[in-house]
Write a protein that holds these residues in place. Sequence first.
Motif, PDB file in Angstrom:
ATOM      1  N   GLN B 132     -11.496   8.098   1.311  1.00  0.00           N
ATOM      2  CA  GLN B 132     -11.846   7.094   0.315  1.00  0.00           C
ATOM      3  C   GLN B 132     -11.201   7.324  -1.050  1.00  0.00           C
ATOM      4  OE1 GLN B 132     -15.621   7.024   2.813  1.00  0.00           O
ATOM      5  NE2 GLN B 132     -16.208   6.253   0.802  1.00  0.00           N
ATOM      6  N   LYS B 133     -10.386   8.361  -1.131  1.00  0.00           N
ATOM      7  CA  LYS B 133      -9.645   8.616  -2.370  1.00  0.00           C
ATOM      8  C   LYS B 133      -8.194   8.147  -2.279  1.00  0.00           C
ATOM      9  CE  LYS B 133     -12.450  12.669  -3.395  1.00  0.00           C
ATOM     10  NZ  LYS B 133     -12.471  14.115  -3.703  1.00  0.00           N
ATOM     11  N   VAL B 134      -7.822   7.582  -1.132  1.00  0.00           N
ATOM     12  CA  VAL B 134      -6.403   7.311  -0.860  1.00  0.00           C
ATOM     13  C   VAL B 134      -6.100   5.814  -0.828  1.00  0.00           C
ATOM     14  CG1 VAL B 134      -4.582   7.537   0.894  1.00  0.00           C
ATOM     15  CG2 VAL B 134      -6.136   9.451   0.444  1.00  0.00           C
ATOM     16  N   GLU B 135      -4.969   5.424  -1.429  1.00  0.00           N
ATOM     17  CA  GLU B 135      -4.439   4.069  -1.314  1.00  0.00           C
ATOM     18  C   GLU B 135      -2.980   4.147  -0.866  1.00  0.00           C
ATOM     19  OE1 GLU B 135      -3.639   2.131  -5.041  1.00  0.00           O
ATOM     20  OE2 GLU B 135      -3.518   0.137  -4.156  1.00  0.00           O
ATOM     21  N   LEU B 136      -2.612   3.327   0.138  1.00  0.00           N
ATOM     22  CA  LEU B 136      -1.185   3.138   0.460  1.00  0.00           C
ATOM     23  C   LEU B 136      -0.735   1.860  -0.235  1.00  0.00           C
ATOM     24  CD1 LEU B 136      -0.711   3.764   4.331  1.00  0.00           C
ATOM     25  CD2 LEU B 136      -0.757   5.418   2.483  1.00  0.00           C
ATOM     26  N   LEU B 137       0.387   1.924  -0.938  1.00  0.00           N
ATOM     27  CA  LEU B 137       0.809   0.773  -1.744  1.00  0.00           C
ATOM     28  C   LEU B 137       2.279   0.456  -1.498  1.00  0.00           C
ATOM     29  CD1 LEU B 137      -0.129  -1.125  -4.128  1.00  0.00           C
ATOM     30  CD2 LEU B 137       0.832   0.601  -5.671  1.00  0.00           C
ATOM     31  N   ASP B 138       2.580  -0.803  -1.192  1.00  0.00           N
ATOM     32  CA  ASP B 138       3.982  -1.225  -1.174  1.00  0.00           C
ATOM     33  C   ASP B 138       4.119  -2.574  -1.861  1.00  0.00           C
ATOM     34  OD1 ASP B 138       3.465  -3.261   0.696  1.00  0.00           O
ATOM     35  OD2 ASP B 138       4.447  -2.246   2.354  1.00  0.00           O
ATOM     36  N   GLN B 139       5.265  -3.204  -1.675  1.00  0.00           N
ATOM     37  CA  GLN B 139       5.587  -4.430  -2.407  1.00  0.00           C
ATOM     38  C   GLN B 139       4.588  -5.556  -2.165  1.00  0.00           C
ATOM     39  OE1 GLN B 139       9.028  -7.069  -1.226  1.00  0.00           O
ATOM     40  NE2 GLN B 139      10.057  -5.525  -2.457  1.00  0.00           N
ATOM     41  N   GLN B 140       3.988  -5.594  -0.963  1.00  0.00           N
ATOM     42  CA  GLN B 140       3.082  -6.706  -0.709  1.00  0.00           C
ATOM     43  C   GLN B 140       1.767  -6.315  -0.058  1.00  0.00           C
ATOM     44  OE1 GLN B 140       6.075  -8.584   2.504  1.00  0.00           O
ATOM     45  NE2 GLN B 140       4.256  -9.814   2.304  1.00  0.00           N
ATOM     46  N   ASN B 141       1.476  -5.027   0.014  1.00  0.00           N
ATOM     47  CA  ASN B 141       0.244  -4.568   0.637  1.00  0.00           C
ATOM     48  C   ASN B 141      -0.396  -3.441  -0.160  1.00  0.00           C
ATOM     49  OD1 ASN B 141       0.459  -5.829   3.596  1.00  0.00           O
ATOM     50  ND2 ASN B 141       2.472  -4.971   3.088  1.00  0.00           N
ATOM     51  N   SER B 142      -1.737  -3.442  -0.180  1.00  0.00           N
ATOM     52  CA  SER B 142      -2.506  -2.313  -0.685  1.00  0.00           C
ATOM     53  C   SER B 142      -3.547  -1.991   0.377  1.00  0.00           C
ATOM     54  CB  SER B 142      -3.183  -2.685  -2.007  1.00  0.00           C
ATOM     55  OG  SER B 142      -4.235  -1.778  -2.285  1.00  0.00           O
ATOM     56  N   ILE B 143      -3.559  -0.743   0.846  1.00  0.00           N
ATOM     57  CA  ILE B 143      -4.455  -0.349   1.932  1.00  0.00           C
ATOM     58  C   ILE B 143      -5.412   0.716   1.431  1.00  0.00           C
ATOM     59  CG2 ILE B 143      -4.593   0.543   4.296  1.00  0.00           C
ATOM     60  CD1 ILE B 143      -1.741  -0.298   4.735  1.00  0.00           C
ATOM     61  N   GLU B 144      -6.713   0.480   1.638  1.00  0.00           N
ATOM     62  CA  GLU B 144      -7.722   1.486   1.294  1.00  0.00           C
ATOM     63  C   GLU B 144      -8.481   1.870   2.558  1.00  0.00           C
ATOM     64  OE1 GLU B 144     -10.131   0.001  -1.884  1.00  0.00           O
ATOM     65  OE2 GLU B 144      -8.420  -0.264  -3.220  1.00  0.00           O
ATOM     66  N   PHE B 145      -9.081   3.053   2.555  1.00  0.00           N
ATOM     67  CA  PHE B 145      -9.698   3.593   3.765  1.00  0.00           C
ATOM     68  C   PHE B 145     -11.180   3.875   3.549  1.00  0.00           C
ATOM     69  CE2 PHE B 145      -5.225   4.561   3.779  1.00  0.00           C
ATOM     70  CZ  PHE B 145      -4.829   4.255   5.077  1.00  0.00           C
TER      71      PHE B 145
END
Lengths: 228, 228
Positions: B132-145
Amino acid sequence: MKAYALLGGPTDLWPKDIKKQLLTAKQNDELIFGVDRGALFLKELGITPDVAIGDFDSLQAKDLALIEKSVKDIRYSNPVKDWTDSELMLQTVFKDYQADRLTILGATGGRIDHFLINLLMLLNPSINQFAQKVELLDQQNSIEFFNPGMYVIKKKEEYSYIGFALLSATKDFNITGARYDLKHYSSKYPRVFSSNEFLPNSDHFKISFKQGMIAALYSKDVDRFHNL
Amino acid sequence: MKAYALLGGPTDLWPKDIKKQLLTAKQNDELIFGVDRGALFLKELGITPDVAIGDFDSLQAKDLALIEKSVKDIRYSNPVKDWTDSELMLQTVFKDYQADRLTILGATGGRIDHFLINLLMLLNPSINQFAQKVELLDQQNSIEFFNPGMYVIKKKEEYSYIGFALLSATKDFNITGARYDLKHYSSKYPRVFSSNEFLPNSDHFKISFKQGMIAALYSKDVDRFHNL
């Protein structure tokens, strides 16, 4: 009969020779399916799909009219639905058109929810039976799907790497005769084994597993736009 | 303390403002990690990472020398290993450097085995506590867990879509107060619910589940190179 489906994913991830592949398929009377914006992309490539599938809600009226005027079999899906467009496409390809192989293009990149739907849809028990007839293909990846059993994994010359994604809980996964073998691996959750290799002078190795679904991930490096 | 990690994925999928984000982070004394080729990308962006992690086997000797000369903390991983470089990075970020938030860049696109490792690594029980401390980020997506529990999902203005990926077997998943609610959904295998929305005049809704791991997938459309 062999079939191709073009989905609406980013066009810059298409295999370089996609137009040639699809034109050759058309000449050989193989089946071509367009899903949502993929149907429009096909028209833009000069190819009229045999079947168009989707809710088409992202298309402009004139583009939808172009598809409706030329495509003989159109399957309209409901935007609020139990089946995704990709799942509806699989049903149509295998149940209605009885294809025996399907290559899916335009399924990767862009929105990650879209890609994951395409990667995971074959876990759905009602279409799981078609898993081993399906390939996802883009510019640098070829993905094949396996249900429990024993298989020979064959080298594909154009790909440097081979990995395996355990897409669900897995029992007794074995890799035999590869650079990195694996024995009796079980997992309650998905996991990826990447960067395996074929042994020198060998063009195949074996895998087996008793429960789960495994994707073989063939991949290669490509020169990409690099501008910092 | 907040941390950023840049991985070796395709640079054309980076957020448009990545350089500004990272320079601001550096000015604020936030932590910056470079993983494998990502460490070199950071140097090319004019940023010396606090920590470089990887086997660096894809780098040329002169590039590795550049990293070794300037980065104070270098963690060499073994190419034949139990931990992937991304997993080793998570251990270092949270256990050794005690960061309380991490944004991972360069984690998507390119080789699908690499992306899936990054998407699924938090299922690993030994690092699952950091999900819950992690985000994956790119040009068109943000992913949280998310690990099991009850959460408020907040709207992020720049993203049009919100979906959920059930990354493993899931028990009693509920969505409450969104455009498409869901009640007591359980599944033995991964599944994606895409294209949900926030209600008009609402900037949040709730989710809860009792077992599994769920990724929230924020996404948006972008203008991409389109050349048929």
